[in-house]
Design an enzyme around this catalytic site. Structure first.
Site, PDB file in Angstrom:
ATOM      1  N   ARG A 276      17.842  30.745 -30.528  1.00  0.00           N
ATOM      2  CA  ARG A 276      17.371  29.396 -30.195  1.00  0.00           C
ATOM      3  C   ARG A 276      15.832  29.321 -30.261  1.00  0.00           C
ATOM      4  NH1 ARG A 276      13.660  26.835 -27.204  1.00  0.00           N
ATOM      5  NH2 ARG A 276      13.986  28.406 -25.591  1.00  0.00           N
ATOM      6  N   ASP A 277      15.160  29.959 -29.346  1.00  0.00           N
ATOM      7  CA  ASP A 277      13.692  29.830 -29.322  1.00  0.00           C
ATOM      8  C   ASP A 277      13.098  30.417 -30.584  1.00  0.00           C
ATOM      9  OD1 ASP A 277      11.376  28.905 -28.182  1.00  0.00           O
ATOM     10  OD2 ASP A 277      11.096  30.575 -26.808  1.00  0.00           O
TER      11      ASP A 277
ATOM     12  N   HIS B 287       9.005  34.494 -19.442  1.00  0.00           N
ATOM     13  CA  HIS B 287       9.254  34.099 -20.848  1.00  0.00           C
ATOM     14  C   HIS B 287       7.890  34.102 -21.542  1.00  0.00           C
ATOM     15  CE1 HIS B 287      11.373  31.356 -23.881  1.00  0.00           C
ATOM     16  NE2 HIS B 287      10.107  31.157 -24.174  1.00  0.00           N
TER      17      HIS B 287
ATOM     18  N   HIS C  40       5.372  34.520 -24.762  1.00  0.00           N
ATOM     19  CA  HIS C  40       5.134  34.515 -26.207  1.00  0.00           C
ATOM     20  C   HIS C  40       3.980  35.496 -26.462  1.00  0.00           C
ATOM     21  CE1 HIS C  40       7.782  31.144 -27.591  1.00  0.00           C
ATOM     22  NE2 HIS C  40       7.856  30.987 -26.279  1.00  0.00           N
TER      23      HIS C  40
ATOM     24  N   CYS D 147       7.111  27.404 -30.757  1.00  0.00           N
ATOM     25  CA  CYS D 147       7.658  26.110 -30.370  1.00  0.00           C
ATOM     26  C   CYS D 147       7.052  25.059 -31.290  1.00  0.00           C
ATOM     27  CB  CYS D 147       7.343  25.788 -28.909  1.00  0.00           C
ATOM     28  SG  CYS D 147       7.893  24.131 -28.443  1.00  0.00           S
TER      29      CYS D 147
ATOM     30  N   ASN E  45       8.167  34.680 -29.630  1.00  0.00           N
ATOM     31  CA  ASN E  45       8.445  35.323 -28.351  1.00  0.00           C
ATOM     32  C   ASN E  45       8.138  36.802 -28.476  1.00  0.00           C
ATOM     33  OD1 ASN E  45      10.612  33.019 -28.648  1.00  0.00           O
ATOM     34  ND2 ASN E  45      10.353  33.392 -26.471  1.00  0.00           N
TER      35      ASN E  45
HETATM   36  P1  HMG Z   1      12.776  10.145 -27.627  1.00  0.00           P
HETATM   37  O1  HMG Z   1      12.385   9.843 -29.041  1.00  0.00           O
HETATM   38  O2  HMG Z   1      11.849   9.785 -26.544  1.00  0.00           O
HETATM   39  O3  HMG Z   1      14.165   9.535 -27.160  1.00  0.00           O
HETATM   40  O4  HMG Z   1      13.140  11.691 -27.562  1.00  0.00           O
HETATM   41  P2  HMG Z   1      15.167   8.514 -27.732  1.00  0.00           P
HETATM   42  O5  HMG Z   1      16.114   8.272 -26.616  1.00  0.00           O
HETATM   43  O6  HMG Z   1      14.444   7.374 -28.362  1.00  0.00           O
HETATM   44  O7  HMG Z   1      15.934   9.334 -28.867  1.00  0.00           O
HETATM   45  C1  HMG Z   1      15.418   9.598 -30.136  1.00  0.00           C
HETATM   46  C2  HMG Z   1      16.596   9.826 -31.083  1.00  0.00           C
HETATM   47  O8  HMG Z   1      17.258  11.030 -30.708  1.00  0.00           O
HETATM   48  C3  HMG Z   1      17.658   8.735 -30.992  1.00  0.00           C
HETATM   49  O9  HMG Z   1      18.285   8.680 -32.263  1.00  0.00           O
HETATM   50  C4  HMG Z   1      18.647   9.289 -30.000  1.00  0.00           C
HETATM   51  O10 HMG Z   1      19.930   8.780 -30.147  1.00  0.00           O
HETATM   52  C5  HMG Z   1      18.607  10.775 -30.316  1.00  0.00           C
HETATM   53  P3  HMG Z   1      18.066   7.394 -33.213  1.00  0.00           P
HETATM   54  O11 HMG Z   1      18.534   6.226 -32.405  1.00  0.00           O
HETATM   55  O12 HMG Z   1      16.567   7.367 -33.489  1.00  0.00           O
HETATM   56  O13 HMG Z   1      18.896   7.722 -34.406  1.00  0.00           O
HETATM   57  N1  HMG Z   1      18.908  11.651 -29.180  1.00  0.00           N
HETATM   58  C6  HMG Z   1      19.663  12.762 -29.299  1.00  0.00           C
HETATM   59  N2  HMG Z   1      20.319  13.285 -30.344  1.00  0.00           N
HETATM   60  C7  HMG Z   1      20.996  14.431 -30.113  1.00  0.00           C
HETATM   61  N3  HMG Z   1      21.025  15.050 -28.918  1.00  0.00           N
HETATM   62  C8  HMG Z   1      20.377  14.543 -27.862  1.00  0.00           C
HETATM   63  C9  HMG Z   1      19.661  13.339 -28.027  1.00  0.00           C
HETATM   64  N4  HMG Z   1      18.926  12.574 -27.192  1.00  0.00           N
HETATM   65  C10 HMG Z   1      18.474  11.543 -27.918  1.00  0.00           C
HETATM   66  N5  HMG Z   1      20.413  15.179 -26.695  1.00  0.00           N
HETATM   67  C11 HMG Z   1      14.198  13.638 -26.629  1.00  0.00           C
HETATM   68  C12 HMG Z   1      13.510  12.317 -26.348  1.00  0.00           C
HETATM   69  C13 HMG Z   1      14.343  14.381 -25.323  1.00  0.00           C
HETATM   70  C14 HMG Z   1      15.557  13.374 -27.256  1.00  0.00           C
HETATM   71  C15 HMG Z   1      13.305  14.422 -27.631  1.00  0.00           C
HETATM   72  O14 HMG Z   1      12.017  14.472 -27.098  1.00  0.00           O
HETATM   73  C16 HMG Z   1      13.782  15.835 -27.892  1.00  0.00           C
HETATM   74  O15 HMG Z   1      14.852  16.045 -28.461  1.00  0.00           O
HETATM   75  N6  HMG Z   1      12.952  16.832 -27.492  1.00  0.00           N
HETATM   76  C17 HMG Z   1      13.310  18.238 -27.644  1.00  0.00           C
HETATM   77  C18 HMG Z   1      12.141  19.026 -28.187  1.00  0.00           C
HETATM   78  C19 HMG Z   1      12.512  20.478 -28.267  1.00  0.00           C
HETATM   79  O16 HMG Z   1      13.657  20.840 -28.476  1.00  0.00           O
HETATM   80  N7  HMG Z   1      11.514  21.370 -28.115  1.00  0.00           N
HETATM   81  C20 HMG Z   1      11.721  22.794 -28.184  1.00  0.00           C
HETATM   82  C21 HMG Z   1      12.449  23.332 -26.991  1.00  0.00           C
HETATM   83  S1  HMG Z   1      11.388  23.601 -25.576  1.00  0.00           S
HETATM   84  C22 HMG Z   1      10.723  25.136 -25.815  1.00  0.00           C
HETATM   85  O17 HMG Z   1      10.908  25.713 -26.859  1.00  0.00           O
HETATM   86  C23 HMG Z   1       9.977  25.813 -24.698  1.00  0.00           C
HETATM   87  C24 HMG Z   1      10.768  26.964 -24.083  1.00  0.00           C
HETATM   88  O18 HMG Z   1      11.089  27.938 -25.061  1.00  0.00           O
HETATM   89  C25 HMG Z   1       9.954  27.635 -22.959  1.00  0.00           C
HETATM   90  C26 HMG Z   1       8.545  27.977 -23.386  1.00  0.00           C
HETATM   91  O19 HMG Z   1       8.340  28.758 -24.328  1.00  0.00           O
HETATM   92  O20 HMG Z   1       7.640  27.403 -22.778  1.00  0.00           O
HETATM   93  C27 HMG Z   1      12.078  26.474 -23.476  1.00  0.00           C
HETATM   94 MG    MG Z   2       9.676  29.602 -25.730  1.00  0.00          MG
END
Ligand code: HMG
Ligand code: MG
Length: 284
Positions: A13-14, A205, A207, A238, A247
């Site tokens: 995933r990450d 966690h 990186h 990310c 990571n």
């Molecule tokens: P948004 O644009 O504010 O929200 O995104 P929205 O409600 O307008 O949705 C946008 C579109 O996504 C819409 O589709 C929704 O239906 C769809 P459209 O109408 O444009 O066709 N949608 C979804 N589709 C599938 N699954 C869902 C979902 N929700 C809405 N669950 C949102 C808000 C939260 C969706 C967006 O910001 C997002 O997906 N963010 C995720 C970003 C991400 O994955 N980042 C990486 C993970 S975090 C990380 O890596 C850090 C970590 O490793 C720890 C560290 O290292 O610090 C964990």
């Molecule tokens: Mg991470």
């Protein structure tokens, strides 16, 4: 007997979420299936986020459907909102993870929400997951530095970690997202966080952008943390944290743990094989 450290494998995933090439689902499944043989208790394999935001994770349901599950291994998925939770549950994720940030800049970039709004979105997930008996892990990102806001005050990390823990997250993983945190910054952050969440419910966690991840793990060990997220082959980063590299590599944490007299219960040969495959995926 040597004391145990648990490595929580987050490569599928990450690690993979950051790869520009769309990796075929079959390759992801093969990697997870190999990792399932390595002795991990938990492997993060999927992310039910918007496919517009992270196209690489769009096949998460297929991955969860087609992997060969091994008894005793928990297959985890990220869920940013209730829709994501429903998807993860339908696909049979063993556990889910909500992810917040300790800095407003990253929260906006990663979730298009303030920290408070993101915690509000997680509340119904916590409630339904409790009744579904699906464990929820919590992440806090940018625990020492944020690509947008600069250094993160330790008390902000403690505040978000404490909210996730009191909301019902069984463990809070502290994400040093940028990989630039110094051991002193990690030490100060953990001083603050362990006052509000016991070390036995925290994970590190890290990186490895600046090559300091193992030194930071050492600091975390001295604070009592015994769970560390890592990624085979050092995959990752990310997409919403400019400048963040992968990571810390699972094989590096494994070696380091052994040098420090800890055991991990992992099969070194399989980890080495998985690391090679992960590196090929990166360059494929
Ligand atoms: P948004 O644009 O504010 O929200 O995104 P929205 O409600 O307008 O949705 C946008 C579109 O996504 C819409 O589709 C929704 O239906 C769809 P459209 O109408 O444009 O066709 N949608 C979804 N589709 C599938 N699954 C869902 C979902 N929700 C809405 N669950 C949102 C808000 C939260 C969706 C967006 O910001 C997002 O997906 N963010 C995720 C970003 C991400 O994955 N980042 C990486 C993970 S975090 C990380 O890596 C850090 C970590 O490793 C720890 C560290 O290292 O610090 C964990
Ligand atoms: Mg991470």
């Amino acid at each position: 007997m040597a004391e145990q450290i648990e490595i929580f494998e987050v490569g599928p995933r990450d690690g993979l979420q950051n790869e520009a090439r769309l990796i075929p689902t079959s390759e992801k499944i093969a990697l997870v299936d190999l990792l399932s043989q390595a002795g991990f208790r938990r492997v993060e394999v999927a992310s039910f986020v918007s496919p517009k935001w992270v196209p690489q994770m769009a096949d998460s349901a297929e991955v969860l459907a087609e992997i060969t599950r091994v008894d005793g291994v928990s297959y985890a998925a990220l869920t940013p909102n209730l829709r994501g939770y429903d998807g993860a549950k339908a696909a049979g994720a063993s556990e889910v993870a909500v992810f917040a940030s300790a800095s407003e800049g990253f929260s906006k970039a990663n979730l298009n929400a303030t920290i408070a709004e993101s915690l509000d979105r997680f509340a119904p997930i916590m409630q339904i997951a409790r009744s579904d008996a699906i464990p929820v892990r919590g992440y806090v990102s940018c625990v020492t530095d944020c690509p947008f806001d600069g250094p993160t005050p330790a008390e902000n990390v403690a505040q978000v970690a404490s909210e996730l823990f009191s909301a019902g997250c069984y463990e809070v993983s502290l994400g040093e997202t940028l990989g630039r945190g110094t051991p002193d910054a990690v030490d100060a952050m953990l001083d603050a966080v362990t006052k509000v969440v016991p070390a036995t419910h925290l994970a590190g966690h890290f990186h490895d952008t600046s090559g300091g991840a193992l030194a930071n793990i050492e600091v975390a060990l001295s604070h009592g943390l015994r769970v560390f997220d890592a990624s085979v082959g050092g995959l990752g980063g990310c997409p919403y944290a400019p400048g963040a590299a992968g990571n810390v590599a699972t094989e590096a944490v494994l070696k380091f743990a052994e040098q420090k007299g800890f055991s991990t219960g992992l099969d070194k040969k399989i980890i080495a094989q998985a690391a090679e495959i992960a590196k090929e995926m990166r360059h494929g």
